[in-house]
Design an enzyme around this catalytic site. Structure first.
Site, PDB file in Angstrom:
ATOM      1  N   ASP A 443       9.036   1.778   4.309  1.00 20.57           N
ATOM      2  CA  ASP A 443       8.298   2.797   4.009  1.00 20.57           C
ATOM      3  C   ASP A 443       8.537   3.115   2.513  1.00 20.57           C
ATOM      4  O   ASP A 443       9.611   3.352   2.054  1.00 20.57           O
ATOM      5  CB  ASP A 443       8.707   4.102   4.820  1.00 20.57           C
ATOM      6  CG  ASP A 443       7.820   5.609   4.355  1.00 20.57           C
ATOM      7  OD1 ASP A 443       7.407   5.511   3.398  1.00 20.57           O
ATOM      8  OD2 ASP A 443       7.905   6.365   5.261  1.00 20.57           O
ATOM      9  N   HIS A 444       7.459   2.749   1.482  1.00 19.18           N
ATOM     10  CA  HIS A 444       7.921   3.011   0.077  1.00 19.18           C
ATOM     11  C   HIS A 444       8.027   4.270  -0.449  1.00 19.18           C
ATOM     12  O   HIS A 444       8.665   4.710  -1.417  1.00 19.18           O
ATOM     13  CB  HIS A 444       6.723   2.506  -0.614  1.00 19.18           C
ATOM     14  CG  HIS A 444       6.942   1.716  -1.664  1.00 19.18           C
ATOM     15  ND1 HIS A 444       8.327   2.092  -2.686  1.00 19.18           N
ATOM     16  CD2 HIS A 444       6.397   0.599  -2.692  1.00 19.18           C
ATOM     17  CE1 HIS A 444       8.092   1.161  -3.538  1.00 19.18           C
ATOM     18  NE2 HIS A 444       7.002   0.615  -3.683  1.00 19.18           N
ATOM     19  N   ARG A 445       7.984   5.443   0.575  1.00 21.51           N
ATOM     20  CA  ARG A 445       8.152   6.910   0.190  1.00 21.51           C
ATOM     21  C   ARG A 445       9.896   6.913   0.155  1.00 21.51           C
ATOM     22  O   ARG A 445      10.414   7.611  -0.557  1.00 21.51           O
ATOM     23  CB  ARG A 445       7.917   7.671   1.089  1.00 21.51           C
ATOM     24  CG  ARG A 445       6.186   7.723   1.007  1.00 21.51           C
ATOM     25  CD  ARG A 445       5.794   8.886   2.225  1.00 21.51           C
ATOM     26  NE  ARG A 445       6.266   8.433   3.380  1.00 21.51           N
ATOM     27  CZ  ARG A 445       5.966   9.091   4.465  1.00 21.51           C
ATOM     28  NH1 ARG A 445       5.264  10.191   4.459  1.00 21.51           N
ATOM     29  NH2 ARG A 445       6.617   8.480   5.760  1.00 21.51           N
TER      30      ARG A 445
END
Length: 472
Positions: A443-445
């Protein structure tokens, strides 16, 4: 004078909203005791037997086999001599299946284990640019499907399955109608072949339906229902030879909803790494010859699991969760390691609790137990919730790599490809080595490219040279 008590369908997992009635094990007029099994239900996560919270006489069955029932709906009425017995309460005074003071439905198994202490950090303002989700197939399973239920499973049990011979309106049995006796393997065979067990007379002991009965019915002409689209049930639709229809329910329904939600909520990034695992495979062979590992089923997946736990200590971002409502990132102190597993009921992800606290032998043992339980179809609902990181082993199917989709609420998932000989450059010379492909989706968040790359490189380094673990 007796009191009529209604038992409501409980939430037997965390947040489940419905379940399918598989088969009743009591009938109207039967005398039941507290904790006697009343019914077998199938949820989106597991097959569960529900015990009775009351002692008395069954007044009525309020849900038919095959029906999908919402949590909190009455499913059986029991005539008791008085109120519920002491100890039959749950959730601060609420009966199982009823709402407690805080509004939650009381359950048989609680709401899943706590994940231990955790730390929260306010989420970053701005952060890295979101990357659109990559088109991908759902995570491939870890375990091959099992042909049937475990040995020693209670039989026969009442059941209803399939569609062959079902009344034209597809209705479930009416109250008082004979409920057929069949073992779980026979019930599954009937469902696969489209045979309605209610239309058969069993030739087995005590009138139980056998496999031969089902096969004979499947090969004989039978009336077929007509679904809403005008096609004949079990027959191909016009212009589509050989097609068939199955309802979307249970594990498949839950998996589809979770994967769609994940793909369109978390910005996925996937990175790939080819790894020379020759040294790890040699270590496994040596350990198998030692006394400490003589009784341990030591698979390559155990080494991957250990490498993941060690690497997660150096990159805690992969063992975290994005809390949108609180505006925080939740970092877990321990790894609740999910292992994607293919079962006769579909894809499930049971968890190894606090996997980072286990040594290699402990992880191998936990994987063995998880495998046996998943194949038997008896993974408890509590073992399917609360994960923080997942491994999916596509290599068991001979697949080299894939693009796994995150389980909702988790920061990363690792796909492990087939381990096989391949040409590899060693010290400038071409050689044949044992090689494996790894694919990490994150998850790039929560995880920047640097952090995801470092974690994947750490896992690869430990599999290339297991001795590195002594230096970390």
């Amino acid at each position: 004078m007796g009191v009529r008590q209604e038992f409501r369908l409980p939430d037997v997992g965390e947040g489940l909203t419905e379940a399918e009635i598989v088969g009743w094990q009591v009938a109207a007029g039967d005398t039941v005791a507290v904790n006697q099994v009343l019914v077998e239900i199938e949820t989106a996560k597991a097959v569960v037997e529900l015990p009775s919270p009351f002692a008395g006489t069954v007044g009525a069955l309020l849900a038919e086999p095959g029906a999908t029932v919402q949590v909190g709906t009455p499913i059986i009425a029991i005539e008791t001599a008085g109120g519920p017995a002491p100890g039959d309460q749950a959730d601060a005074g609420a009966k199982i299946g009823e709402a407690g003071k805080d509004g939650r439905i009381a359950t048989l198994v609680g709401y899943g284990p706590r994940q231990g202490t955790a730390r929260r950090r306010p989420r970053r303002a701005g952060g890295t640019a979101a990357v659109p989700p990559l088109a991908a197939e759902p995570p491939s399973p870890e375990l091959p499907a099992s042909p049937g239920p475990p040995a020693g499973h209670r039989e026969p049990v009442p059941a209803d399955s399939g569609t062959k011979g079902r009344p034209p309106n597809g209705s479930a049995p009416s109250p008082g109608e004979r409920v057929p006796l069949a073992t779980p393997p026979v019930r599954k065979l009937a469902k696969d072949l489209g045979v309605d067990l209610r239309s058969l007379a069993g030739s087995g002991a005590t009138g139980a339906i056998t496999r031969d009965d089902v096969r004979a019915a499947a090969s004989a002409p039978a009336d077929q229902a007509v679904p809403a689209d005008g096609t004949t049930a079990g027959a191909p639709a016009p212009g589509r030879g050989g097609s068939r229809r199955e309802p979307i329910r249970g594990v498949r329904k839950a998996t589809a909803a979770a994967m769609v939600a994940s793909a369109f909520t978390a910005p996925h990034v996937t990175e790939f790494l080819a790894v020379d695992v020759t040294a790890t495979m040699a270590l496994r062979d040596r350990l198998r010859g030692t006394r400490a590992y003589a009784e341990v089923k030591l698979t390559p997946l155990a080494f991957v699991a250990k490498a993941v736990c060690l690497a997660a200590r150096r990159t805690p971002e992969v063992n975290a969760s994005w809390d949108e409502a609180a505006g925080e990132i939740l970092y877990y102190d321990h790894v609740q390691l999910g292992i994607a597993a293919a079962t006769p009921r579909g894809l499930i992800v049971p968890k190894i609790r606090d996997a980072d606290t286990l040594d290699l032998a402990g992880l191998a043992g936990a994987l063995g137990e998880l495998t046996a339980t998943a194949r038997s179809g008896r993974t408890p609902p509590a073992d399917l919730v609360g994960g923080t990181f997942t491994i999916t082993n596509v290599g068991v199917f001979g697949v080299d790599t894939g693009t796994p989709i995150l389980n909702p609420g988790e920061a990363a998932i690792l796909a492990v490809g087939a381990i096989k000989p391949a040409p590899w450059v060693v010290d400038g010379e071409l050689a044949v080595r044992t090689v494996c492909q790894l694919a990490l989706s994150f998850d790039h968040r929560l995880v920047d490219g640097e952090q995801g790359s470092r974690f994947l490189a750490d896992v690869g380094a430990l599999l290339e040279d297991p001795g590195l673990a002594l230096t970390w």
